[in-house]
Design a protein around this motif. Structure first.
Motif, PDB file in Angstrom:
ATOM      1  N   MET A   1       0.112  -0.976   0.084  1.00 48.09           N
ATOM      2  CA  MET A   1      -0.272   0.043  -0.126  1.00 48.09           C
ATOM      3  C   MET A   1       0.859   1.361  -0.028  1.00 48.09           C
ATOM      4  SD  MET A   1      -3.159   0.892   2.591  1.00 48.09           S
ATOM      5  CE  MET A   1      -2.725   2.449   3.331  1.00 48.09           C
ATOM      6  N   ALA A   2       0.322   2.157  -0.879  1.00 43.75           N
ATOM      7  CA  ALA A   2       1.035   3.676  -0.743  1.00 43.75           C
ATOM      8  C   ALA A   2       1.183   4.644  -0.001  1.00 43.75           C
ATOM      9  CB  ALA A   2       1.052   3.833  -1.956  1.00 43.75           C
ATOM     10  N   THR A   3       1.573   5.026   0.609  1.00 39.52           N
ATOM     11  CA  THR A   3       1.919   6.017   1.815  1.00 39.52           C
ATOM     12  C   THR A   3       1.483   7.213   0.869  1.00 39.52           C
ATOM     13  OG1 THR A   3       3.999   4.955   3.133  1.00 39.52           O
ATOM     14  CG2 THR A   3       3.773   6.973   3.696  1.00 39.52           C
ATOM     15  N   THR A   4       0.326   7.503   1.951  1.00 38.18           N
ATOM     16  CA  THR A   4       0.342   9.411   1.791  1.00 38.18           C
ATOM     17  C   THR A   4       0.535  10.569   2.017  1.00 38.18           C
ATOM     18  OG1 THR A   4      -1.916   8.226   1.059  1.00 38.18           O
ATOM     19  CG2 THR A   4      -2.215  10.681   1.143  1.00 38.18           C
ATOM     20  N   TYR A   5       1.477  11.327   1.299  1.00 38.73           N
ATOM     21  CA  TYR A   5       1.663  12.509   2.261  1.00 38.73           C
ATOM     22  C   TYR A   5       0.406  13.516   2.099  1.00 38.73           C
ATOM     23  CZ  TYR A   5       6.159   9.362   2.167  1.00 38.73           C
ATOM     24  OH  TYR A   5       6.947   8.147   2.211  1.00 38.73           O
ATOM     25  N   ARG A   6       0.877  14.650   2.305  1.00 36.71           N
ATOM     26  CA  ARG A   6       0.382  15.538   3.002  1.00 36.71           C
ATOM     27  C   ARG A   6       1.374  16.935   3.111  1.00 36.71           C
ATOM     28  NH1 ARG A   6      -5.315  16.404   3.020  1.00 36.71           N
ATOM     29  NH2 ARG A   6      -6.317  14.440   3.862  1.00 36.71           N
ATOM     30  N   CYS A   7       1.052  17.997   1.821  1.00 35.72           N
ATOM     31  CA  CYS A   7       1.798  18.834   1.773  1.00 35.72           C
ATOM     32  C   CYS A   7       2.098  19.170   3.357  1.00 35.72           C
ATOM     33  CB  CYS A   7       1.484  20.306   0.958  1.00 35.72           C
ATOM     34  SG  CYS A   7       2.749  20.991   0.402  1.00 35.72           S
ATOM     35  N   VAL A   8       3.287  20.474   3.627  1.00 34.30           N
ATOM     36  CA  VAL A   8       2.619  21.257   4.433  1.00 34.30           C
ATOM     37  C   VAL A   8       3.154  22.651   4.164  1.00 34.30           C
ATOM     38  CG1 VAL A   8       4.742  19.638   5.796  1.00 34.30           C
ATOM     39  CG2 VAL A   8       5.550  21.836   4.519  1.00 34.30           C
ATOM     40  N   CYS A   9       2.798  23.117   3.619  1.00 38.23           N
ATOM     41  CA  CYS A   9       1.953  24.214   2.873  1.00 38.23           C
ATOM     42  C   CYS A   9       0.712  24.473   3.923  1.00 38.23           C
ATOM     43  CB  CYS A   9       2.045  24.308   1.166  1.00 38.23           C
ATOM     44  SG  CYS A   9      -0.127  23.597   0.658  1.00 38.23           S
ATOM     45  N   ALA A  10       0.341  25.911   3.488  1.00 42.35           N
ATOM     46  CA  ALA A  10      -1.396  26.740   3.747  1.00 42.35           C
ATOM     47  C   ALA A  10      -2.600  25.313   4.210  1.00 42.35           C
ATOM     48  CB  ALA A  10      -1.280  27.589   3.416  1.00 42.35           C
ATOM     49  N   ALA A  11      -2.142  24.803   2.496  1.00 40.92           N
ATOM     50  CA  ALA A  11      -3.766  24.165   1.802  1.00 40.92           C
ATOM     51  C   ALA A  11      -3.568  22.724   2.543  1.00 40.92           C
ATOM     52  CB  ALA A  11      -3.721  24.632   0.343  1.00 40.92           C
ATOM     53  N   ALA A  12      -2.259  21.773   3.254  1.00 39.31           N
ATOM     54  CA  ALA A  12      -2.331  21.042   3.269  1.00 39.31           C
ATOM     55  C   ALA A  12      -3.245  19.691   2.651  1.00 39.31           C
ATOM     56  CB  ALA A  12      -2.824  20.736   4.372  1.00 39.31           C
ATOM     57  N   SER A  13      -3.075  19.680   0.862  1.00 42.42           N
ATOM     58  CA  SER A  13      -3.014  19.242  -0.442  1.00 42.42           C
ATOM     59  C   SER A  13      -2.435  18.066  -0.312  1.00 42.42           C
ATOM     60  CB  SER A  13      -2.541  19.759  -1.558  1.00 42.42           C
ATOM     61  OG  SER A  13      -3.561  21.047  -1.199  1.00 42.42           O
ATOM     62  N   ILE A  14      -2.602  16.865   0.057  1.00 45.83           N
ATOM     63  CA  ILE A  14      -2.394  15.170  -0.518  1.00 45.83           C
ATOM     64  C   ILE A  14      -1.633  15.628  -1.428  1.00 45.83           C
ATOM     65  CG2 ILE A  14      -2.851  12.907  -1.585  1.00 45.83           C
ATOM     66  CD1 ILE A  14      -5.174  12.816   0.285  1.00 45.83           C
ATOM     67  N   LEU A  15      -0.506  14.969  -1.590  1.00 50.49           N
ATOM     68  CA  LEU A  15       0.690  14.750  -2.517  1.00 50.49           C
ATOM     69  C   LEU A  15       0.630  14.589  -3.680  1.00 50.49           C
ATOM     70  CD1 LEU A  15       4.085  15.505  -0.765  1.00 50.49           C
ATOM     71  CD2 LEU A  15       3.171  16.994  -1.253  1.00 50.49           C
ATOM     72  N   ARG A  16       0.569  14.235  -4.879  1.00 51.75           N
ATOM     73  CA  ARG A  16       0.485  13.120  -6.051  1.00 51.75           C
ATOM     74  C   ARG A  16       1.962  12.620  -6.596  1.00 51.75           C
ATOM     75  NH1 ARG A  16      -4.970  11.754  -3.821  1.00 51.75           N
ATOM     76  NH2 ARG A  16      -6.318  13.096  -4.077  1.00 51.75           N
ATOM     77  N   PRO A  17       1.865  11.767  -6.970  1.00 48.99           N
ATOM     78  CA  PRO A  17       2.593  11.703  -8.572  1.00 48.99           C
ATOM     79  C   PRO A  17       2.324  12.289  -9.185  1.00 48.99           C
ATOM     80  CG  PRO A  17       1.675   9.717  -7.332  1.00 48.99           C
ATOM     81  CD  PRO A  17       0.213  10.573  -6.764  1.00 48.99           C
ATOM     82  N   GLU A  18       3.988  13.019  -9.996  1.00 54.11           N
ATOM     83  CA  GLU A  18       3.453  13.693 -11.125  1.00 54.11           C
ATOM     84  C   GLU A  18       5.035  13.116 -12.037  1.00 54.11           C
ATOM     85  OE1 GLU A  18       3.597  17.998 -12.310  1.00 54.11           O
ATOM     86  OE2 GLU A  18       2.098  17.706 -11.294  1.00 54.11           O
ATOM     87  N   ALA A  19       5.214  12.881 -13.138  1.00 55.47           N
ATOM     88  CA  ALA A  19       6.617  12.491 -13.710  1.00 55.47           C
ATOM     89  C   ALA A  19       7.310  14.396 -13.678  1.00 55.47           C
ATOM     90  CB  ALA A  19       6.981  12.384 -15.191  1.00 55.47           C
TER      91      ALA A  19
END
Length: 185
Positions: A1-19
């Motif tokens: 299972m992949a780990t979900t990370y949240r950004c530490v910016c104000a929005a605290a968005s979930i980080l998504r894979p991108e090339a």
């Protein structure tokens, strides 16, 4: 299972894979557009890239990525430890954030593009090294010293000393010439 990370910016968005580049993926924040890059993935990507041309940090252009929302240390999205901020070049506003514990680097918006534009995309390991960082500190110290000397003795004097130093460097009997100058010849 992949780990979900949240950004530490104000929005605290979930980080998504991108090339970031063909064959190189990073987790990206959809709000601040920063990239969370695993160094193991990066090293595998570099191993498949052509050998980079040799370049000296002193020859780097002034890198100007998009300004970061905050110019202070950030917490690691994975372990929440404060990340180390490391300079890329002579441009003091361009720093990469590294979590040594997690072996990941945070790239603010525009920083990957700036590395690519400067031909440094395959040299991230060098940039993060103690040697590279020491070279930057030494260059800064030398620039401060020269500024101080110019203020004390004037530009014309220091320019003349630089000219003489460059000339002496080309002389096969440099030490003899220096001894003559010291002795009052």
């Amino acid at each position: 299972m992949a780990t979900t990370y949240r950004c530490v910016c104000a929005a605290a968005s979930i980080l998504r894979p991108e090339a970031l580049a063909p064959g190189l993926s990073a987790d990206t924040c959809g709000d601040c557009h920063g990239h969370w890059l695993a160094m193991d993935d990066y090293r595998r990507w570099v191993a498949n890239q052509p050998e980079p041309a040799a370049a000296d940090e002193a020859d780097l252009p002034a890198l100007r990525p998009a300004p970061a929302a905050e110019d202070k240390a950030r917490a690691c999205p994975s372990c929440q430890r404060w990340m180390e901020r490391l300079r890329v070049g002579r441009s003091p506003d361009f720093r990469l954030d590294r979590c040594s514990a997690c072996q990941r680097v945070w790239l603010d918006e525009g920083e990957w593009a700036a590395l690519v534009a400067a031909g440094l995309a395959t040299r991230l390991g060098e940039i993060l090294s103690d040697g590279w960082q020491r070279q930057l500190r030494d260059a800064d110290a030398q620039a401060r010293r020269e500024t101080e000397l110019r203020a004390r003795h004037g530009d014309a004097c220091i320019d003349e000393l630089a000219r003489v130093r460059a000339w002496l460097a080309t002389q096969p009997q440099r030490e003899t010439l220096l001894a003559l100058l010291r002795s009052g010849w």
